[in-house]
Enzyme design. Structure first.
Site, short mmCIF file in Angstrom:
data_model
loop_
_atom_site.label_atom_id
_atom_site.label_comp_id
_atom_site.label_asym_id
_atom_site.label_seq_id
_atom_site.Cartn_x
_atom_site.Cartn_y
_atom_site.Cartn_z
N GLY A 80 8.94 1.96 7.60
CA GLY A 80 8.75 0.65 6.99
C GLY A 80 7.70 0.68 5.90
O GLY A 80 7.17 1.74 5.54
N VAL B 50 3.98 -0.85 4.14
CA VAL B 50 2.64 -1.25 4.56
C VAL B 50 2.02 -2.13 3.49
O VAL B 50 2.11 -1.82 2.29
CB VAL B 50 1.75 -0.01 4.80
CG1 VAL B 50 0.39 -0.44 5.34
CG2 VAL B 50 2.41 0.95 5.78
N LYS C 194 2.06 -3.16 8.82
CA LYS C 194 3.29 -2.39 8.62
C LYS C 194 4.47 -3.20 9.11
O LYS C 194 4.52 -3.63 10.26
CB LYS C 194 3.22 -1.06 9.38
CG LYS C 194 4.52 -0.25 9.29
CD LYS C 194 4.41 1.08 10.02
CE LYS C 194 3.65 2.09 9.21
NZ LYS C 194 4.39 2.58 8.04
N ASP D 296 6.30 13.07 11.74
CA ASP D 296 6.27 12.82 10.29
C ASP D 296 4.89 13.11 9.72
O ASP D 296 4.28 12.26 9.06
CB ASP D 296 6.69 11.38 10.00
CG ASP D 296 7.01 11.17 8.53
OD1 ASP D 296 7.27 12.16 7.83
OD2 ASP D 296 6.98 10.00 8.08
N LEU E 76 0.81 -1.21 0.00
CA LEU E 76 0.00 0.00 0.00
C LEU E 76 0.85 1.27 0.00
O LEU E 76 0.41 2.32 -0.44
CB LEU E 76 -0.92 0.02 1.23
CG LEU E 76 -1.94 -1.11 1.33
CD1 LEU E 76 -2.68 -1.04 2.65
CD2 LEU E 76 -2.91 -1.05 0.16
N GLY E 77 2.05 1.18 0.54
CA GLY E 77 2.91 2.35 0.61
C GLY E 77 4.09 2.08 1.52
O GLY E 77 4.28 0.96 2.01
#
Length: 825
Positions: free
Chosen positions: A505, A507, A521, A617, A499-500
């Site tokens: 890390g 996902v 994740k 973040d 997913l990204g």
């Protein structure tokens, strides 16, 4: 006509049509005079918010008249009439409004009253009982509805609903209190009450066993709108608490800013007061906050001779003891505690077993002795003594039921010596027992081969079954699930659908065995040990908020560290915001609610948690949207998992450049204002629908949007020109102005000039007004040197170059401070 009357058939028809059996007929939300509810009959409030009728909790065979939510898929009862006087068969009982104005539950078999409002003595007689959309059952005279004769809000059970009061009558000293249920299937008053201090202070108290004060909220601070010891209970964007005090009474009440939110305040069977909000998306109650925060901090929660395991947050019996009421323990009521498995003989026939605890139990008695041996003898010689402890020349004896024992791995407050029957203690063997033991060893040795073979076969069977049972773990409300790596590997199809990814890390999408969608994740760069990792993850798991992604569980197997979250079907904010050719464009109303939701989530992390959590973040990639476009801040708390040396993490982050606060890049210790800066940068992107650093064609310059936006605001130009052109100017001008000003204030160079996230929430809600912001000093540099400077490059040379071009002519602008005024004053 006379012939017709003489006709027998005509007379039979006439009698049939003339007979009218008594049928209870009432409005949807009203029980009128003489009407009754029985069996499965119910009434529903006007807008379908609440239902009144008979219900049976759990697997119980008892029935009660109660009020529960209509729109909540899990039956959640908020009020019970006959909570300590159940009926076995609702078809033989009824709730009826008598002619004297009294609402009663009657056993129709013997006509005996089971429960009553006792309102018949009132000077006015009630002619109707109406269930309101606030969950309040009101008795009133239908001809004068504004006069309340009796209401359920004056007699709360375990739930405090918005609009209700928890009151102290200063003249009679009577208090309205919340009393926990006895267990999940018994709404009778349990061991814990919440009430206003009968001495007249503004403190709330939790009372154990109707006798001992075990918790206090601290005094109410009217200016801060919060209790001194419960900052998370302050008035916020969801709740508005009020405290009223006069010569007759004092009380608290609260309301919801958004009436579409379903929320309740509960004195739980766990002994904790809890605030819940209902999620229509996940179809579950989300815990907003609780006090005491941990189960093991609740007084007497495990009962006499019970101990609370602070690692598992579960009650256990002390060695040599068994559950007093096992059935209650299965219903989450362990307050009955434990009893001895074997009775004591008294004297030296009994022995002592040492056990390590993280605290010593309450209610000890001190004894003056000269040694530990004397302390032991003092307990040994007292038949009622259950345990002793000798610490720092102080002898403590426990002669009653031992309460509040806590145990935690690798933590001890000294050895507690528990008196047990000799048969419960492993003592040295006598000579004849040694012989018997030798014989047993010989027998065991003879059959060891057979047992080993059987065990080996069993292990092989279990291994095969475990491989087939991957993905069968189920989440339990209020706890985190420890997943096996193989489970998550199967759930994600070997991590095939990414997913990204980011600095912490990658996902992957997955699905549990019950088809629940999850996001997994895989953490990278962790240096923590197993215990520390689990501790940090447990802390993250307790943080729940409507604008934070919920952590379901984790995996920790060697170097494999994974976190399991709820899956957000609409993906990340960047995927919904920056695709210029996407036919579906987020409208302004949705964007504004997303910006407000993100601010609320960050405000909760910064100001409402026990320890302030800095996200570190904030960017569109870390904002996820559920099916209803409700924003959820993801990856909160993960910065602590990798330690405070963020430089290593930031070098691997993608999309972070342009969101980092100046003080962070320059190496200064960060505060929550670093998140405020990142939020401001992201808010500009929500407004414009583009990345802040927008790349033009080959012959065009790079335009940094915050610079352009700040300049236009400063020059008083049309604010609509800052809006995403795909929206064709369709936006609320006041909201757009508010958002642009907030964004510019958030990215001020000096963190002292930035608002807190709590202030950002209030500004976006319209509670506070904010003046026009100055152009940040660093943006001035960009205005003058756009050909040469790129904003906050990760290159140290770039940063020094940006700072070296700062001109003194802008210093007065940099000294401006944010000015806030209440828009409701």
């Amino acid at each position: 006509m006379n012939n017709q009357r003489k006709n027998p058939l005509f007379l039979l028809c006439f009698l049939f049509l003339s007979f009218k059996p008594h049928v209870t007929v009432f409005a949807a939300d009203t029980i009128s005079l003489g009407d009754s509810l029985t069996g499965k009959q119910t009434i529903t409030s006007k807008d379908d918010n609440f239902v009144l009728g008979f219900f049976s909790p759990g697997e119980s065979q008892n029935h009660y008249i109660g009020i529960w939510y209509k729109k909540v898929s899990v039956q959640t009862v908020v009020w019970v009439a006959n909570r300590d006087k159940p009926v076995r068969d609702p078809s033989t009982s009824k709730l009826t409004l008598l002619g004297n104005g009294d609402l009663v539950i009657i056993n129709q078999t013997d006509k005996t009253p089971i429960w009553s409002t006792k309102s018949a003595s009132n000077t006015l007689n009630a002619t109707e009982a109406v269930l309101g959309d606030d969950g309040n059952l009101v008795l009133r005279d239908g001809s004068n509805p504004s006069v309340v004769i009796w209401q359920s809000f004056d007699y709360p059970t375990h739930t405090w609903l918005p609009g209700g009061k928890l009151r102290l009558n200063k003249r009679t000293k009577e208090t309205q209190l919340l009393a926990s249920w006895r267990n999940q299937e018994d709404p009778a008053p349990g061991m814990f009450n919440l009430e206003l201090d009968p001495n007249g202070t503004s403190r709330y108290l939790i009372i154990w066993n109707r006798s001992i004060q075990v918790w206090t909220s601290g005094e109410w601070n009217e200016q801060a709108k919060t209790f001194s010891l419960v900052p998370e209970m302050r008035s916020n964007y969801i709740y508005n608490f009020s405290y009223i005090s006069n010569v007759n009474e004092s009380y608290f009440t609260y309301n919801l800013y958004n009436t579409s939110i379903i929320s309740r305040f509960v004195m739980d069977i766990s002994g904790q007061i809890k605030q819940f909000t209902w999620s229509f998306t996940s179809k579950r109650w989300n815990l907003f906050w609780s006090q005491p925060k941990q189960l093991c901090d609740v007084y007497g929660i495990c009962g006499p001779f019970g101990s609370c395991n602070q690692d598992t947050l579960k009650c256990e019996c002390l060695p040599g003891f068994v559950q007093r009421f096992p059935a209650d323990w299965t219903l989450l009521d362990s307050t009955g505690g434990c009893v001895r498995n074997t009775s004591l003989q008294c004297g030296n026939k009994d022995g002592f077993s040492p056990m390590s605890t993280s605290n010593l139990p309450d209610s000890s008695q001190s004894r003056q002795v000269n040694s530990e041996e004397e302390c032991k003898s003092a307990c040994e010689g007292t038949c009622s003594c259950n345990a002793y402890a000798y610490t720092d020349s102080d002898c403590k004896l426990w002669n009653e039921g031992m309460l509040n024992v806590k145990q935690q791995s690798n933590t001890r407050a000294g050895d507690l010596y528990l008196k047990l029957a000799a048969s419960e203690i492993q003592s040295p063997m006598a000579e004849d027992k040694r012989k018997k033991k030798s014989f047993k060893v010989a027998v065991v040795g003879a059959i060891a081969g057979v047992v080993a073979f059987l065990v080996l076969g069993l292990v092989l069977v279990l291994i095969c079954r475990s491989r087939r049972s991957v993905g069968k773990s189920k989440a339990v409300d209020g706890t985190l699930v420890a997943f096996a790596y193989r489970e998550l590997q199967s759930a994600t199809k070997n991590f095939s659908q990414k997913l990204g990814g980011g600095g912490f890390g990658s996902v992957f999408k997955g699905a549990l065995s019950d088809s629940t969608a999850i996001a997994v994740k895989k953490l990278e760069g962790l240096s923590q040990g197993e215990k520390q990792f689990r501790s940090e993850v447990s802390t993250i798991g307790t943080i729940q908020h409507v604008n934070l992604v919920r952590l379901r569980g984790f995996c920790s197997e060697g170097a494999k560290r994974l976190l399991v979250y709820d899956f957000m079907p609409k993906g990340s904010l960047d995927a919904n915001l920056f695709h210029q050719n996407d036919p579906v464009v987020l409208d302004w109303k949705t964007r504004y609610q997303i910006a407000l939701g993100i601010a609320r989530g960050l405000s909760y992390l910064h100001e409402k948690c026990r320890d302030c959590i800095i996200h570190c973040d904030i960017k569109p990639e870390n904002i996820l949207l559920d099916a209803e476009c409700c924003p959820k801040v993801a990856d909160f708390g993960l910065a602590k998992l990798v330690g405070r040396d963020f430089s290593r993490v930031l070098t691997t982050m993608r999309g972070t450049r342009g969101y980092l606060a100046p003080e962070w890049i320059s190496g200064v210790a960060i505060t929550p204002k670093a998140d405020v800066y990142s939020y401001g940068m992201m808010l500009f992107e929500i407004i414009s629908g583009k990345r802040n650093a927008e790349h033009g064609n080959n012959d065009e310059k790079i335009r940094f949007f915050p610079t352009w936006a700040a300049t236009k605001m400063h020059e008083g130009e049309d604010i609509v020109s800052l809006l995403d052109n795909r929206l064709d100017g369709n936006a609320d001008i006041q909201e757009l102005t508010r958002a642009c000003r907030v964004a510019c204030w958030c990215i001020q160079d000096d963190e002292a000039h930035r608002p807190s996230m709590g202030q950002v929430v209030q500004i976006l809600e319209g509670v506070l007004e904010v003046n026009a912001p100055p152009i940040p000093r660093s943006l001035h540099v960009l205005v003058d040197n756009q050909d040469n400077v790129f904003f906050f490059s990760e290159s140290s040379n770039g940063n020094s170059h940006a700072r070296s071009n700062t001109t003194s002519s802008t210093s007065s602008q940099a000294k401006s401070t944010i000015s806030l005024t209440s828009s409701k004053s």
